[in-house]
Design an enzyme around this catalytic site. Structure first.
Site, PDB file in Angstrom:
ATOM      1  N   ALA A  24       0.804  -1.220   0.000  1.00  0.00           N
ATOM      2  CA  ALA A  24       0.000   0.000   0.000  1.00  0.00           C
ATOM      3  C   ALA A  24       0.836   1.268   0.000  1.00  0.00           C
ATOM      4  O   ALA A  24       0.444   2.285  -0.572  1.00  0.00           O
ATOM      5  CB  ALA A  24      -0.941   0.005   1.207  1.00  0.00           C
ATOM      6  N   HIS A 121      -3.774  -9.400  -5.257  1.00  0.00           N
ATOM      7  CA  HIS A 121      -5.119  -9.192  -4.698  1.00  0.00           C
ATOM      8  C   HIS A 121      -6.123  -8.708  -5.737  1.00  0.00           C
ATOM      9  O   HIS A 121      -7.208  -8.243  -5.386  1.00  0.00           O
ATOM     10  CB  HIS A 121      -5.049  -8.209  -3.525  1.00  0.00           C
ATOM     11  CG  HIS A 121      -4.235  -8.714  -2.374  1.00  0.00           C
ATOM     12  ND1 HIS A 121      -3.596  -7.886  -1.462  1.00  0.00           N
ATOM     13  CD2 HIS A 121      -3.933  -9.978  -1.991  1.00  0.00           C
ATOM     14  CE1 HIS A 121      -2.950  -8.628  -0.579  1.00  0.00           C
ATOM     15  NE2 HIS A 121      -3.134  -9.888  -0.876  1.00  0.00           N
ATOM     16  N   CYS A 129     -19.524 -11.075 -13.146  1.00  0.00           N
ATOM     17  CA  CYS A 129     -20.720 -11.572 -12.465  1.00  0.00           C
ATOM     18  C   CYS A 129     -20.332 -12.691 -11.511  1.00  0.00           C
ATOM     19  O   CYS A 129     -19.634 -13.630 -11.905  1.00  0.00           O
ATOM     20  CB  CYS A 129     -21.740 -12.068 -13.479  1.00  0.00           C
ATOM     21  SG  CYS A 129     -23.198 -12.850 -12.721  1.00  0.00           S
ATOM     22  N   CYS A 150     -25.961  -8.480 -13.162  1.00  0.00           N
ATOM     23  CA  CYS A 150     -25.714  -9.057 -14.481  1.00  0.00           C
ATOM     24  C   CYS A 150     -27.046  -9.313 -15.183  1.00  0.00           C
ATOM     25  O   CYS A 150     -28.106  -9.363 -14.557  1.00  0.00           O
ATOM     26  CB  CYS A 150     -24.939 -10.362 -14.319  1.00  0.00           C
ATOM     27  SG  CYS A 150     -24.651 -11.294 -15.831  1.00  0.00           S
ATOM     28  N   CYS A 152     -27.958 -12.009 -16.153  1.00  0.00           N
ATOM     29  CA  CYS A 152     -28.468 -13.291 -15.656  1.00  0.00           C
ATOM     30  C   CYS A 152     -29.114 -13.140 -14.289  1.00  0.00           C
ATOM     31  O   CYS A 152     -29.693 -14.098 -13.764  1.00  0.00           O
ATOM     32  CB  CYS A 152     -27.335 -14.323 -15.589  1.00  0.00           C
ATOM     33  SG  CYS A 152     -26.232 -14.147 -14.164  1.00  0.00           S
TER      34      CYS A 152
END
Length: 238
Positions: A24, A121, A129, A150, A152
């Protein structure tokens, strides 16, 4: 240039097998807050602890609350690469740097021009999705409202590794390879307290290990060079 910075410069100048592993602290000089400092995300007031919000189980149970946190705390527009990102990209172009291994999810290494970036990460700049795996533009996830869905019906999620989720095995394998074969290993902007990523240092077999971090790390005694400065400042002098 002081003695420690000169040693680092000499190592880099004389090698074509440098590997960088960062955390970081590499991005804080670009305006991205870290997670564990006094002013980091983990020490800010929130309805739930950030560690909880950034977990797989929380995302599944409370996607609305997750996305409120995601857009307010993880998405920072207008950030640009700093001297560390830019120097690393330059070293790669010169044929000196073999790989950047990063714990960050901001994509700033790629924005600076680095090509071989291993994101342990994941990245906030990708989404997919959670049900069918279909990829989606990150903008809908990062700048929309409510929970993005999504076609779906599944919930779109960021392509990052949440707590309770394993790291990508193929990326870890590549990271281990680069570190174990490195001539010079530079570790910067990380406290080396987050595992399994921090354990990667144990695979280095060389004798030119440089740790660059404002604070001390558990591995300082094992390093060949320790520089307690901001990493952007160090790289800006190389």
């Amino acid at each position: 240039m002081d003695e420690k910075n000169q040693i680092l410069k000499n190592w880099i100048d004389s090698s074509d097998n440098v590997v960088f592993f960062g955390g970081a602290g590499v991005s804080t000089e670009s305006g991205i807050p870290d997670f564990r400092s006094v002013d980091g995300l983990y020490n800010q007031q929130w309805k739930y602890p950030p560690e909880t919000i950034l977990s797989h189980s929380f995302f599944v149970r409370y996607p609305e609350e997750y996305y409120r946190f995601h857009r307010e705390k993880l998405v920072i527009d207008g950030v640009k690469p700093n001297a560390a990102h830019l120097k690393l990209a330059e070293l790669e172009r010169e044929g000196k740097l073999r790989a950047v291994i990063t714990q960050n999810i901001d994509g700033l290494h790629q924005a600076a021009g680095s090509k071989n970036v291993l994101e342990l990460h994941g990245s906030i700049l990708r989404s997919y999705c959670s049900a069918c795996g279909k990829p989606y533009p990150a903008d809908k996830m990062n700048h929309g409202e409510g929970v993005p869905n999504c076609s779906c019906g599944g919930v779109i999620r960021p392509d990052i590794v949440l707590y309770e989720e394993p790291l990508d095995e193929s990326i870890m394998t590549r990271a281990l390879h680069y570190i174990s074969e490195a001539d010079v290993l530079i570790i910067g902007g990380t406290s080396l307290n987050v595992y399994p990523a921090a354990g990667l240092i144990n695979y280095y077999r060389g004798n030119k290990l440089a740790l660059i971090n404002l604070g001390s790390t558990p591995y300082d005694n094992e390093a060949d060079l320790v520089i307690n400065e901001k990493i952007g400042r160090v790289f800006g002098r190389l």
